[in-house]
Design a protein around this motif. Structure first.
Motif, PDB file in Angstrom:
ATOM      1  N   VAL A  63      42.317  58.116  -6.287  1.00  0.00           N
ATOM      2  CA  VAL A  63      43.734  57.765  -6.277  1.00  0.00           C
ATOM      3  C   VAL A  63      43.963  56.894  -5.043  1.00  0.00           C
ATOM      4  O   VAL A  63      43.745  57.344  -3.915  1.00  0.00           O
ATOM      5  N   PRO A  64      44.390  55.634  -5.240  1.00  0.00           N
ATOM      6  CA  PRO A  64      44.663  54.787  -4.071  1.00  0.00           C
ATOM      7  C   PRO A  64      45.715  55.449  -3.168  1.00  0.00           C
ATOM      8  O   PRO A  64      46.642  56.099  -3.655  1.00  0.00           O
ATOM      9  N   THR A  65      45.553  55.271  -1.875  1.00  0.00           N
ATOM     10  CA  THR A  65      46.470  55.881  -0.910  1.00  0.00           C
ATOM     11  C   THR A  65      47.922  55.556  -1.232  1.00  0.00           C
ATOM     12  O   THR A  65      48.801  56.411  -1.116  1.00  0.00           O
ATOM     13  N   SER A  66      48.165  54.346  -1.684  1.00  0.00           N
ATOM     14  CA  SER A  66      49.543  53.931  -2.001  1.00  0.00           C
ATOM     15  C   SER A  66      50.112  54.667  -3.210  1.00  0.00           C
ATOM     16  O   SER A  66      51.320  54.641  -3.431  1.00  0.00           O
ATOM     17  N   GLN A  67      49.252  55.325  -3.982  1.00  0.00           N
ATOM     18  CA  GLN A  67      49.711  56.020  -5.193  1.00  0.00           C
ATOM     19  C   GLN A  67      49.634  57.545  -5.082  1.00  0.00           C
ATOM     20  O   GLN A  67      49.781  58.246  -6.082  1.00  0.00           O
ATOM     21  N   LEU A  68      49.404  58.047  -3.874  1.00  0.00           N
ATOM     22  CA  LEU A  68      49.343  59.498  -3.705  1.00  0.00           C
ATOM     23  C   LEU A  68      50.700  60.128  -4.007  1.00  0.00           C
ATOM     24  O   LEU A  68      51.739  59.626  -3.574  1.00  0.00           O
ATOM     25  N   GLN A 120      37.303  62.327  10.145  1.00  0.00           N
ATOM     26  CA  GLN A 120      36.253  61.644  10.906  1.00  0.00           C
ATOM     27  C   GLN A 120      35.175  61.127   9.964  1.00  0.00           C
ATOM     28  O   GLN A 120      34.344  60.322  10.348  1.00  0.00           O
ATOM     29  N   TRP A 121      35.223  61.576   8.706  1.00  0.00           N
ATOM     30  CA  TRP A 121      34.396  61.023   7.630  1.00  0.00           C
ATOM     31  C   TRP A 121      35.351  60.590   6.533  1.00  0.00           C
ATOM     32  O   TRP A 121      36.381  61.222   6.298  1.00  0.00           O
ATOM     33  N   PRO A 122      35.036  59.501   5.821  1.00  0.00           N
ATOM     34  CA  PRO A 122      35.971  59.018   4.788  1.00  0.00           C
ATOM     35  C   PRO A 122      36.265  60.075   3.722  1.00  0.00           C
ATOM     36  O   PRO A 122      35.346  60.721   3.212  1.00  0.00           O
ATOM     37  N   ARG A 123      37.542  60.246   3.442  1.00  0.00           N
ATOM     38  CA  ARG A 123      37.995  61.204   2.417  1.00  0.00           C
ATOM     39  C   ARG A 123      38.880  60.492   1.417  1.00  0.00           C
ATOM     40  O   ARG A 123      39.527  59.496   1.740  1.00  0.00           O
ATOM     41  N   VAL A 124      38.914  61.035   0.213  1.00  0.00           N
ATOM     42  CA  VAL A 124      39.741  60.483  -0.844  1.00  0.00           C
ATOM     43  C   VAL A 124      40.372  61.607  -1.652  1.00  0.00           C
ATOM     44  O   VAL A 124      39.880  62.726  -1.668  1.00  0.00           O
ATOM     45  N   ALA A 125      41.451  61.255  -2.320  1.00  0.00           N
ATOM     46  CA  ALA A 125      42.023  62.121  -3.353  1.00  0.00           C
ATOM     47  C   ALA A 125      41.537  61.576  -4.691  1.00  0.00           C
ATOM     48  O   ALA A 125      41.374  60.355  -4.853  1.00  0.00           O
ATOM     49  N   MET A 126      41.285  62.476  -5.617  1.00  0.00           N
ATOM     50  CA  MET A 126      40.801  62.075  -6.934  1.00  0.00           C
ATOM     51  C   MET A 126      41.607  62.785  -8.015  1.00  0.00           C
ATOM     52  O   MET A 126      42.154  63.868  -7.781  1.00  0.00           O
ATOM     53  N   ARG A 127      41.647  62.152  -9.183  1.00  0.00           N
ATOM     54  CA  ARG A 127      42.438  62.686 -10.302  1.00  0.00           C
ATOM     55  C   ARG A 127      41.659  62.538 -11.586  1.00  0.00           C
ATOM     56  O   ARG A 127      41.021  61.515 -11.820  1.00  0.00           O
ATOM     57  N   CYS A 128      41.721  63.569 -12.419  1.00  0.00           N
ATOM     58  CA  CYS A 128      41.091  63.534 -13.737  1.00  0.00           C
ATOM     59  C   CYS A 128      42.155  63.867 -14.769  1.00  0.00           C
ATOM     60  O   CYS A 128      42.703  64.978 -14.772  1.00  0.00           O
ATOM     61  N   PRO A 129      42.474  62.919 -15.660  1.00  0.00           N
ATOM     62  CA  PRO A 129      43.465  63.218 -16.699  1.00  0.00           C
ATOM     63  C   PRO A 129      42.899  64.245 -17.682  1.00  0.00           C
ATOM     64  O   PRO A 129      41.700  64.270 -17.960  1.00  0.00           O
ATOM     65  N   LEU A 130      43.773  65.096 -18.154  1.00  0.00           N
ATOM     66  CA  LEU A 130      43.392  66.110 -19.144  1.00  0.00           C
ATOM     67  C   LEU A 130      44.026  65.741 -20.466  1.00  0.00           C
ATOM     68  O   LEU A 130      45.251  65.724 -20.582  1.00  0.00           O
ATOM     69  N   VAL A 131      43.233  65.448 -21.444  1.00  0.00           N
ATOM     70  CA  VAL A 131      43.746  65.082 -22.759  1.00  0.00           C
ATOM     71  C   VAL A 131      43.232  66.081 -23.767  1.00  0.00           C
ATOM     72  O   VAL A 131      42.166  66.666 -23.625  1.00  0.00           O
ATOM     73  N   GLY A 132      44.010  66.242 -24.858  1.00  0.00           N
ATOM     74  CA  GLY A 132      43.587  67.120 -25.939  1.00  0.00           C
ATOM     75  C   GLY A 132      43.916  68.517 -25.696  1.00  0.00           C
ATOM     76  O   GLY A 132      43.409  69.438 -25.355  1.00  0.00           O
ATOM     77  N   LEU A 156      49.827  65.473  -2.729  1.00  0.00           N
ATOM     78  CA  LEU A 156      48.517  64.978  -2.301  1.00  0.00           C
ATOM     79  C   LEU A 156      48.611  64.306  -0.933  1.00  0.00           C
ATOM     80  O   LEU A 156      47.705  64.438  -0.106  1.00  0.00           O
ATOM     81  N   ARG A 157      49.712  63.632  -0.674  1.00  0.00           N
ATOM     82  CA  ARG A 157      49.905  63.010   0.637  1.00  0.00           C
ATOM     83  C   ARG A 157      49.959  64.093   1.732  1.00  0.00           C
ATOM     84  O   ARG A 157      49.335  63.953   2.787  1.00  0.00           O
ATOM     85  N   ARG A 158      50.656  65.207   1.454  1.00  0.00           N
ATOM     86  CA  ARG A 158      50.729  66.316   2.423  1.00  0.00           C
ATOM     87  C   ARG A 158      49.336  66.920   2.663  1.00  0.00           C
ATOM     88  O   ARG A 158      48.969  67.214   3.804  1.00  0.00           O
TER      89      ARG A 158
END
Length: 172
Positions: free
Chosen positions: A137-142, A160-172, A146-148
Motif C-alpha cells: 500500500v503506497p504511503t499516500s494511500q494508507l 531503521q529497516w524499510p517497512r511497508v503496509a500490505m493489503r490482500c483483497p478478499l473475494v468470493g 494503517l497510518r497509526r
C-alpha cells in the motif's frame, strides 16, 4: 507430522511468547539482532486476542502450538497483527495455512481485505506476503488505522529497516 489449526485456548497463551521469541531469532542473520532481543508481546495482550476469538494456533501431533496468528480489526478490514512460526517448523507452509485461515475467517465475517505491516526487504516478510497475494500500500494511500500503526512502528524504532503496509483483497 500432522498439524492442525485451531482457536487458541487459554492454556496455549503461556507458550506464545516463547514462539515469538524463537521466531524472532531468525532476524539475527539479517543484521537485525535488536528484533531478536526485543520484548515479546505481554501475556495479557495475547489473552485479549484469545478472549476476542482472534488468536489461532497451529499445533503438532501432541496438540502443542508451534505457530500462531493474531488478528486485529482496523478500518473495517482484518489486520494480521502477528504471525510467528517456530524456526524448527519453518518452511512447512504453516504460516501460509494460518494466513489462509485468517482470510477465510475475515471473508466469513464480511471483511473485504486483510492487511499487515512488515519488513520490505526480509525474504520471509514482504516478498513472501506478495507471493500470497498481498500488495504494498503506497504511503499516500494508507488508511487512518494503517497510518497509526506505521507511526507507532516508527516510534519504537522498527523503521531503521524499510517497512511497508500490505493489503490482500478478499473475494468470493
Amino acid at each position: 507430522m500432522a498439524f492442525m489449526i485451531r482457536a487458541a485456548q487459554v492454556d496455549d497463551v503461556r507458550l506464545l511468547p516463547g514462539i515469538e521469541r524463537a521466531a524472532d531469532t531468525v532476524f539475527v542473520g539479517e543484521g537485525m539482532a535488536s528484533i531478536a532481543d526485543g520484548e515479546t508481546m505481554p501475556i495479557h495482550v495475547f489473552l485479549q486476542y484469545q478472549n476476542q476469538g482472534r488468536a489461532w494456533v497451529d499445533t503438532d501431533d501432541f496438540d502443542q502450538p508451534v505457530a500462531y496468528l493474531l488478528l486485529d480489526l482496523i478500518d473495517d478490514v482484518a489486520h494480521i497483527e502477528q504471525v510467528s512460526v517456530l524456526p524448527t517448523h519453518a518452511g512447512l507452509g504453516i504460516g501460509r495455512q494460518l494466513i489462509g485461515m485468517a482470510a477465510e475467517w475475515a471473508r466469513q465475517q464480511g471483511y473485504a481485505a486483510l492487511t499487515l505491516t512488515t519488513f520490505a526487504e526480509v525474504p520471509w516478510n514482504a516478498p513472501y506476503y506478495a507471493r500470497l497475494g498481498f500488495d504494498i500500500v503506497p504511503t499516500s494511500q494508507l488508511s487512518p488505522g494503517l497510518r497509526r500503526i506505521r507511526e507507532h512502528e516508527a516510534s519504537i524504532g522498527l523503521d531503521q529497516w524499510p517497512r511497508v503496509a500490505m493489503r490482500c483483497p478478499l473475494v468470493g
